[in-house]
Design an enzyme around this catalytic site. Structure first.
Site, mmCIF file in Angstrom:
data_model
loop_
_atom_site.group_PDB
_atom_site.id
_atom_site.type_symbol
_atom_site.label_atom_id
_atom_site.label_comp_id
_atom_site.label_asym_id
_atom_site.label_seq_id
_atom_site.Cartn_x
_atom_site.Cartn_y
_atom_site.Cartn_z
ATOM 1 N N TRP A 1 30.440 -21.031 31.862
ATOM 2 C CA TRP A 1 30.029 -20.349 33.100
ATOM 3 C C TRP A 1 31.173 -20.263 34.092
ATOM 4 O O TRP A 1 31.358 -19.239 34.755
ATOM 5 C CB TRP A 1 28.793 -21.008 33.703
ATOM 6 N N ASP B 1 28.599 -23.294 41.828
ATOM 7 C CA ASP B 1 27.503 -22.781 41.018
ATOM 8 C C ASP B 1 26.670 -24.003 40.630
ATOM 9 O O ASP B 1 27.108 -24.840 39.855
ATOM 10 C CB ASP B 1 28.077 -22.085 39.771
ATOM 11 N N LYS C 1 16.537 -22.457 35.864
ATOM 12 C CA LYS C 1 16.804 -23.733 35.209
ATOM 13 C C LYS C 1 15.968 -24.843 35.862
ATOM 14 O O LYS C 1 15.294 -25.582 35.197
ATOM 15 C CB LYS C 1 18.291 -24.087 35.295
HETATM 16 C C1 LIG Z 1 22.375 -20.105 33.304
HETATM 17 C C2 LIG Z 1 23.593 -20.233 34.126
HETATM 18 C C3 LIG Z 1 24.255 -19.118 34.663
HETATM 19 C C4 LIG Z 1 23.823 -17.703 34.391
HETATM 20 O O1 LIG Z 1 22.629 -17.404 34.953
HETATM 21 P P1 LIG Z 1 22.025 -15.924 34.829
HETATM 22 O O2 LIG Z 1 20.788 -16.027 35.642
HETATM 23 O O3 LIG Z 1 21.742 -15.685 33.383
HETATM 24 O O4 LIG Z 1 23.007 -14.981 35.373
HETATM 25 C C5 LIG Z 1 25.360 -19.342 35.444
HETATM 26 N N1 LIG Z 1 25.803 -20.571 35.706
HETATM 27 C C6 LIG Z 1 25.201 -21.668 35.203
HETATM 28 C C7 LIG Z 1 25.738 -23.023 35.530
HETATM 29 C C8 LIG Z 1 24.082 -21.533 34.393
HETATM 30 O O5 LIG Z 1 23.476 -22.621 33.890
#
Ligand SMILES: *Cc1c(COP(=O)(O)O)cnc(C)c1O
Length: 356
Positions: A100, A168, A192
């Site tokens: 990511w 993030d 998540k």
């Molecule tokens: C799942 C995830 C993403 C991507 O998320 P999307 O909603 O599919 O764009 C980005 N960063 C992290 C840390 C993730 O776990």
């Protein structure tokens, strides 16, 4: 009874699912579905307002930090963050600790200079890079607090040399206490640990905005979303509703501090079991292990498919590792009960004793 270890979208509290299901048919005894009410009705405005105030309360945010619910997943923020914060001739520092983070770096390069100040690519991202230095003139330092795919997690906030922190937090938001005010920008896709897919939480210190020269499309400019209270256009109504319910569930449980203690217990239980079984092993450096996504493999890879099948027969879902890493991944998100962790650990023990 099923046990849901999916990495994302992941498990939600049963009570939230039940309330969301009822609201699809009839929200608050209006006779209307949450899916068919206007977003500018007092009913939805109340839901959004409640979601925002729950975020502020659970994260203990100060008055400079604004809370937004935006369209798109975290992936949209990979580009929207640099678009709003980074001028073409400026440099942003990025830490590359996994898939990511690498994707965020790729997008940032479209808007300015990127200095990758640390990378764990040399060891397949099985550890967290702790020694590095951030140039004091960097516009911001970006990192991923929890690496969902690789199963590593920052246990502390990295030293940013006074540079603005951007994170993030998609896969560990609300899982533990942190000084969230130390960050100038936090983003997290909801699916998540916070709600249903389709909405993104953004926490931003309003003082860092309005400093780029480029012209921003209306819907990309955070300031417009702030000015319109996340209602610049039709927001993802249902996804916000589910987030609000999940945040209320978390608050009723006692908030982030209580959640953290439960998550610590789940993670210790899991990793203690993993470490006690010679048939299984974790590739991640112990001190960097994620409390949200436990990644592990079998010493004999030939047994992995058998273990997956065994888990399926026990109704354990989402055990398979990410296609880029292989092996297994057990996601221990907030809504996963300790009892599910016990079940997967029992399965590992039973499997190990059959294949000793
Ligand atoms: C799942 C995830 C993403 C991507 O998320 P999307 O909603 O599919 O764009 C980005 N960063 C992290 C840390 C993730 O776990």
């Amino acid at each position: 009874m099923v046990h849901n270890f999916n990495a994302g979208p992941g498990i939600l509290p049963q009570a939230v699912l039940e309330q969301a299901a009822r609201a699809i048919l009839n929200i608050d005894d209006t006779g209307l579905s949450i899916l068919e009410i206007g977003h500018r009705t007092p009913l939805f405005e109340g839901i959004l307002h409640k979601a925002v105030s729950l975020v502020k309360e659970l994260m203990n945010l100060d008055a400079d930090h604004e809370v937004l619910f935006l369209h798109g997943g975290a992936s949209t923020q990979f580009m929207q963050v640099p678009m709003n914060l980074l001028n073409t001739n400026e440099t942003a520092a990025y830490i590359d600790n996994g898939i990511w983070g690498s994707k965020a770096i790729k997008e940032a390069k479209l808007f300015g200079n990127v200095d990758v100040v640390a990378s764990s690519a040399d060891k397949n991202h099985t550890y967290i890079t702790k020694t590095f230095s951030v140039p004091h003139n960097a516009k911001y330092l970006h990192y991923t607090t929890n690496n969902t795919v690789e199963g590593t997690q920052w246990q502390h906030i990295p030293e940013s040399n006074g540079v603005s922190l951007v994170a993030d937090m998609s896969s560990d938001i609300f899982s533990r206490e942190l000084n969230f005010n130390a960050f100038d920008l936090i983003y997290a896709g909801a699916q998540k640990n916070m709600g249903a897919a389709g909405v993104n939480l953004l926490v931003v210190n309003k003082n860092i905005l309005g400093k780029v020269d480029r012209k921003l499309p209306t819907i990309m400019d955070y300031r417009n979303h702030i000015a319109n209270g996340s209602m610049l256009n039709t927001p993802p109504v249902f996804a916000i509703y589910v987030s609000m319910l999940t945040l209320q569930w978390l608050k009723d449980l006692g908030g982030v501090k209580v959640m953290e203690a439960i998550n610590d217990e789940k993670a210790s239980f899991f990793y203690d079991t993993l470490d006690s079984l010679p048939q299984f092993t974790g590739p991640v450096a112990r001190e960097d292990r994620s409390k949200m996504n436990a990644v592990f493999v079998m010493k004999d890879p030939g047994l992995e498919k058998l273990f997956i099948d065994y888990c399926k027969s026990l109704n354990l879902y989402g055990i398979k590792g990410h296609r880029s890493v292989g092996g297994f991944r057990v996601s221990l998100y907030n809504a996963l009960p300790l009892s599910s962790v016990q079940v997967v650990c029992d399965a590992m023990k039973a499997f190990a004793s059959q294949h000793g």
